[in-house]
Write an enzyme that holds these catalytic residues in place. Structure first.
Site: not given
Lengths: 393, 337
Positions: A346, A296
């Protein structure tokens, strides 16, 4: 040693997404509906077979609305997970638990938002008087000071980490350079055909020192959905299953939401260590067994923390580990082959899971040849989650 | 582009023009006004109030303070206000508009509606003595191009006041005064410079800072700051300090607590400088520190220092700053050795 019963018995069989943009031009519910429809089609099932739906507590689109819009019938399992992007891999874990427990046969995980054209997380927490409750009392204590944004919350920890480990802004650039290199060859990525150099990174403006613009993820409009079922059922479906070898959540000592500033040091993410212990313990695999990783990357520094917490390198060694192309396609541990959240989109981590599935299927645009195992993580700085996926072999 | 009205040509034509008929002072040079003036100025020079003192230095009696020059022709507050309001409302008859009035009107029309006096220079030819009648004639001496100043954009205008002594009289028309002035003795001049300007748009007032979320668990902390105290929660069972506030102690599970008052001394454990996004309540770049207090807890707070000078390990000391009635915060500054 963790040993989760569902591990190896469940699989991801469908993925579906919208385009990733800066202005979708349609509602968040429409995006969610499109992605779930695409994932169900990719799985080779029909909407009435879906028995469960899982999403984030920060999701604005009710599962029942999507169910009505797509003709999904009776739901026997529905769940939401907290802590922003930390929920990503946990949606799959909850789906796996439900499937393995026999509560639902097919569970759809989804996340959809107009995070660029609508409510921008990067704008931070604003407004004069917040609600008086425990959740706001915590983040609210930073608002009067002006520490309002995710970038600022991460930057406070990163400054300490960089001071202690000797990591520089130029070291962080290696994360952005690798992500953008991978995005440059991914037509779905916002930054398709736009790689960056170290000079580009160093010339990008400060957002919150020590973070530059190119250390920060994009803001994106889009949606991603994932279908989970049992490995047994998966074997009868059209796509090669991505077997869930492990799926785990983790919250660590001294855990706060984004601002765990009162721990013994600020150089770790103990919650990711909690996830890692479960992933390796359950799968019987370790960092050395991973052919690639999707870590991430909302902000570059926490990728370094994760490499250390998951055992890919020792504490404080990530700045050297990520040098010389090791994390680029063709390197020993290619990271974020879709371009990550700095390069592709994102999507609160859900697009990273989809990339993990494509790599296992062998259908990724930046395919790692012969890939068998991949680790995927969720949002960091918060209670988080992770997955180990592999082929059915 | 700038679309404002431009009276440059009309204003240039006014330069050098005598402004209206001369005006006569309402009172002769007199002792009472001099006394009030020197009292107000704190000037103890005897030549203004004491006939013998004046003669001692070779004068022929009391003289008026030279700086009173303009005071002798001032018409008083009420008459001045009536004239100004007539000009502002446009009710002054056009035939009565002096060159100075015209100049002021044109500058108003250009949008330069505010005024500030910037310079006043006086030259004295001879002192005034008791019983003299003063008259004044105004001439527009200079009007500048449009300038941009710290106050706003506008023009500087200089008016020259020529002061004369004329024979005392109670009733005289403007033309009669003008006739006297033409052959009178000039006793002084004054150059009075003003800036007529459009005030810079007032920037929107900075909105107040966001407030914390105050609950029953953390109210002591925020109320303490309003009282000027930096309070740190303490477990009354095991003595462990904790921040941010919680209802229970993670070390010993006690739910009993009180607080200590921190001395506010500590060192910078980490820090950031916020550049974007910029929220109107704050000034940027905005340095924020994570301070390790000497008592042993950490706290996030603003730093009163140049962001480039902030270093991890730096010794700092808190002051409690009231940002408004509802919000006080600790702000840390470096400790100078």
């Amino acid at each position: 040693m963790s040993s989760h019963r569902f591990a190896g018995e469940v699989a991801i069989v469908g993925i579906g997404a919208t385009e990733f943009s800066k202005a979708s031009g349609r509602s968040e519910l429409r995006l969610a509906t499109e992605a779930v429809k695409a994932a169900i089609a990719d799985a080779g099932i029909t909407p009435d077979q879906v028995g469960g739906m899982v999403t984030y507590s920060s999701e604005t689109n009710p599962d029942v609305d999507i169910a009505r819009a797509l003709g999904i019938g009776d739901l026997t399992f529905f769940s939401r997970i907290h802590y922003g992007g930390g929920a990503a891999c946990a949606t799959v874990q909850q789906a796996a638990l439900a499937v393995d427990a026999g509560v639902a046969d097919y569970v759809v995980c989804y996340r959809a938002f107009n995070e660029r054209s609508g409510n921008r997380f990067g704008a931070g927490v604003q407004g004069r008087a917040p609600i008086a409750n425990a959740e706001m009392a915590h983040l609210g204590s930073y608002m009067p000071v002006g520490l309002l944004t995710p970038a600022s919350w991460v930057a406070m920890a990163a400054q300490r980490y960089m001071h202690v480990t000797g990591t520089t802004s130029a070291d962080l650039a290696n994360i952005a350079i690798a992500d953008r290199k991978h995005a440059a060859t991914n037509p779905k990525a916002w930054f398709y055909e736009q790689p960056i150099t170290l000079e580009d990174h160093q010339a990008s403006r400060w957002i919150v020192e020590p973070l530059r613009l190119l250390d920060c993820c994009q803001e994106t409009d889009g949606a991603q959905a994932i279908v989970v079922t049992s490995l047994e059922r998966a074997r009868d479906l059209p796509n090669a299953p991505a077997v869930i070898r492990a799926a785990a959540q983790g919250s660590g000592k001294g855990q706060d939401m984004m601002t765990s500033y009162y721990r013994d040091d600020l150089c770790g993410l103990p919650e990711m260590a909690v996830v890692g212990e479960q992933l390796w313990g359950t799968s019987g695999l370790g960092p050395a067994d991973m052919d690639a990783a999707i870590l991430y990357d909302h902000f570059s520094p926490y990728v370094l923390y994760q490499l250390e917490e998951l055992g890919f390198c020792g504490k404080g060694e990530a700045k050297d580990f990520i040098k010389d192309g090791r994390i680029e396609h063709g390197g020993a541990l290619p990271l974020n082959l879709h371009g990550g959240q700095l390069g592709e989109a994102y999507l609160h981590g859900m697009n990273g899971i989809a990339e993990g599935v494509r790599q296992v299927r062998g259908t990724a645009v930046n395919q790692v040849e012969g890939l068998d195992r991949i680790v995927v993580t969720a949002g960091t700085g918060v209670p988080t989650s992770g997955l180990v996926l592999s082929s059915d072999a | 582009m700038d679309t404002r009205i431009d009276h440059s040509v009309a204003l240039a034509a006014l330069v050098g023009q005598v402004s209206g008929e001369p005006a006569m002072g309402p009172h002769l040079v007199n002792e009472a006004m001099i006394v009030h003036w020197v009292e107000a100025m704190g000037d103890a020079n005897p030549v203004y109030v004491d006939d013998a003192g004046a003669r001692e230095v070779g004068l022929e009696g009391i003289i008026a303070p030279p700086t009173m020059l303009q005071a002798w022709v001032m018409v008083g507050l009420r008459a001045t206000l009536e004239r100004e309001s007539a000009r502002a409302s446009g009710s002054a008859k056009s035939g009565e508009e002096s060159a100075n009035d015209t100049m002021m009107r044109l500058l108003d029309e250009e949008g330069f509606t505010s005024v500030v006096a910037t310079n006043c220079e006086q030259d004295y030819d001879r002192p005034l003595v008791l019983g003299e009648q003063v008259a004044v004639q105004l001439t527009i001496e200079a009007i500048s191009d449009v300038k941009t100043t710290g106050l706003g954009t506008g023009r500087f205008a200089t008016t020259r006041y020529d002061f004369y002594v004329i024979p005392p009289s109670t009733e005289r028309s403007g033309s009669a005064i003008a006739a006297e002035v033409a052959s009178a003795e000039r006793i002084g001049t004054m150059r009075f410079r003003i800036l007529k300007f459009a005030p810079a748009p007032r920037s929107a007032p900075k909105p107040p800072r966001p407030l914390p979320s105050v609950t029953q668990d953390n109210a002591f902390f925020w109320e303490g700051l309003k009282d000027g105290e930096l309070r740190i929660q303490r477990c009354t069972s095991c003595g462990t300090l904790r921040h941010t506030p919680l209802p229970g102690c993670g070390e010993c599970q006690s739910l009993d607590w009180d607080w200590i008052v921190s001395a506010g001394a500590g060192e910078i454990y980490s820090h950031v400088t916020v550049h974007y996004p910029q929220v109107p309540s704050f000034d940027y770049p905005l340095p924020i520190g994570l301070i390790e207090l000497d008592e042993g807890t950490r706290i996030v707070a603003n730093l009163d220092m140049n962001p480039d000078d902030v270093k991890i390990g730096m010794r700092v000391q808190a002051s409690i700053v009231a940002f408004d009635d509802e919000l006080s915060l600790p702000v840390f500054a470096p400790v100078t050795a």
